[in-house]
Write a protein that holds these residues in place. Structure first.
Motif, PDB file in Angstrom:
ATOM      1  N   LEU A 193      39.314  56.756  28.392  1.00  0.00           N
ATOM      2  CA  LEU A 193      40.156  56.117  27.383  1.00  0.00           C
ATOM      3  C   LEU A 193      39.923  54.614  27.284  1.00  0.00           C
ATOM      4  N   THR A 194      39.220  54.056  28.264  1.00  0.00           N
ATOM      5  CA  THR A 194      38.989  52.616  28.273  1.00  0.00           C
ATOM      6  C   THR A 194      37.733  52.264  27.479  1.00  0.00           C
ATOM      7  N   VAL A 195      37.482  50.972  27.353  1.00  0.00           N
ATOM      8  CA  VAL A 195      36.400  50.466  26.496  1.00  0.00           C
ATOM      9  C   VAL A 195      35.040  51.051  26.871  1.00  0.00           C
ATOM     10  N   VAL A 244      31.663  59.393  27.464  1.00  0.00           N
ATOM     11  CA  VAL A 244      32.655  60.143  26.697  1.00  0.00           C
ATOM     12  C   VAL A 244      33.906  59.298  26.486  1.00  0.00           C
ATOM     13  N   GLY A 245      34.492  59.395  25.296  1.00  0.00           N
ATOM     14  CA  GLY A 245      35.721  58.667  25.013  1.00  0.00           C
ATOM     15  C   GLY A 245      36.150  58.860  23.573  1.00  0.00           C
ATOM     16  N   PRO A 246      37.365  58.450  23.242  1.00  0.00           N
ATOM     17  CA  PRO A 246      37.832  58.543  21.855  1.00  0.00           C
ATOM     18  C   PRO A 246      37.137  57.494  20.997  1.00  0.00           C
ATOM     19  N   PRO A 247      37.365  57.497  19.694  1.00  0.00           N
ATOM     20  CA  PRO A 247      36.795  56.433  18.846  1.00  0.00           C
ATOM     21  C   PRO A 247      37.151  55.051  19.407  1.00  0.00           C
ATOM     22  N   LYS A 248      36.228  54.116  19.315  1.00  0.00           N
ATOM     23  CA  LYS A 248      36.400  52.816  19.967  1.00  0.00           C
ATOM     24  C   LYS A 248      37.685  52.072  19.594  1.00  0.00           C
TER      25      LYS A 248
END
Length: 264
Positions: free
Chosen positions: A205-207, A226-230
């Motif tokens: 979830l971080t940058v 892996v992560g959500p949209p920036k």
């Protein structure tokens, strides 16, 4: 994310598992719920053993600092040996090998093997290590400074001995989930796996994102972050983590605990 948020998320995750088990008609004995939550809270700090400034890297004095150096070098070596053309250059091993699903599974399997093969002393060692980490993570302000280090170890050792004694009593959970003879405490690997996975999700979830999927390649990268949209990501230690996520983890943990104990 930072240590306190990781530990809270780990404890909340296990309490959520307890709630799900109760809803399915197979409630956990309360010692399993408690011990699992504490182990998961500690295990949610363990992937950061590749970073010398992390909580786990200073929780056991020179031993953990030495182990941190080894894990960092090992992680960096694995990164260099397996990276694809699209993976960036790195100067260290942080957020690589120990932040993957494969590492989580292996460390969980290793924990179960120690619990089975090490008998009571293996169980006590698992409890002690994870309780030290849980105390450091959940009570991080109270454990700052070298003067409190020995007190944390004594508290963890005493609590581990008490909890192991409680679990050993019939019906209290030594044989929870795995009931065949010789499989007592085999379940101890489960909160370890869950804690590591929850840590990785939190870091995703971080940058910077998190390469949870390794060694599965994604496009031109094997260490795909892996992560959500920036725009939805945040910096570790930011107000989003402290003022939003940590209260949410506490709330979810409380609700999960109440549901697991059939209070609600």
């Amino acid at each position: 994310m930072m240590g306190p948020a990781h530990s809270l998320s780990g404890a909340a995750a296990w309490l959520g598992v307890g709630a799900a088990a109760a809803a399915a008609g197979h409630p956990m004995p309360w010692p399993v719920l408690l011990v699992g939550a504490l182990i998961c809270a500690g295990a949610a700090l363990a992937p950061d053993l590749d970073h010398k400034a992390a909580t786990i890297s200073r929780s056991f004095g020179p031993l953990s600092r030495w182990l941190c150096e080894i894990v960092d070098k090992l992680s960096y070596a694995v990164y260099k040996a397996t990276k694809k053309q699209g993976d960036p250059r790195r100067s260290g091993g942080h957020r690589t090998l120990t932040h993957t699903w494969l590492w989580a599974v292996l460390i969980g399997a290793g924990t179960s093997a120690v619990a089975i093969g090490g008998d009571r002393w293996g169980v006590l060692a698992i409890l002690f290590v994870h309780l030290v980490l849980a105390i450091e993570g959940l009570l991080w302000r109270a454990t700052r400074g070298s003067s409190s280090e020995v007190l944390v170890w004594l508290l963890a050792a005493t609590t581990s001995w008490i909890l192991a004694g409680i679990l050993d009593k019939p019906g209290n959970g030594a044989d929870w989930l795995f009931t065949a003879p010789g499989q007592e405490y085999l379940w101890l690997g489960l909160p370890v796996v869950l804690g590591a996975i929850v840590h990785d999700i939190g870091d995703a979830l971080t940058v910077s994102g998190c390469p949870i999927l390794w060694p599965i390649p994604v496009g031109r990268k094997r260490w795909y972050p892996v992560g959500p949209p920036k725009p939805m990501r945040f910096r570790a230690g930011s107000w989003v983590e402290v003022r939003v996520l940590m209260p949410v983890f506490m709330l979810l943990g409380g609700v999960g605990c109440a549901a697991a104990l059939n209070v609600i």
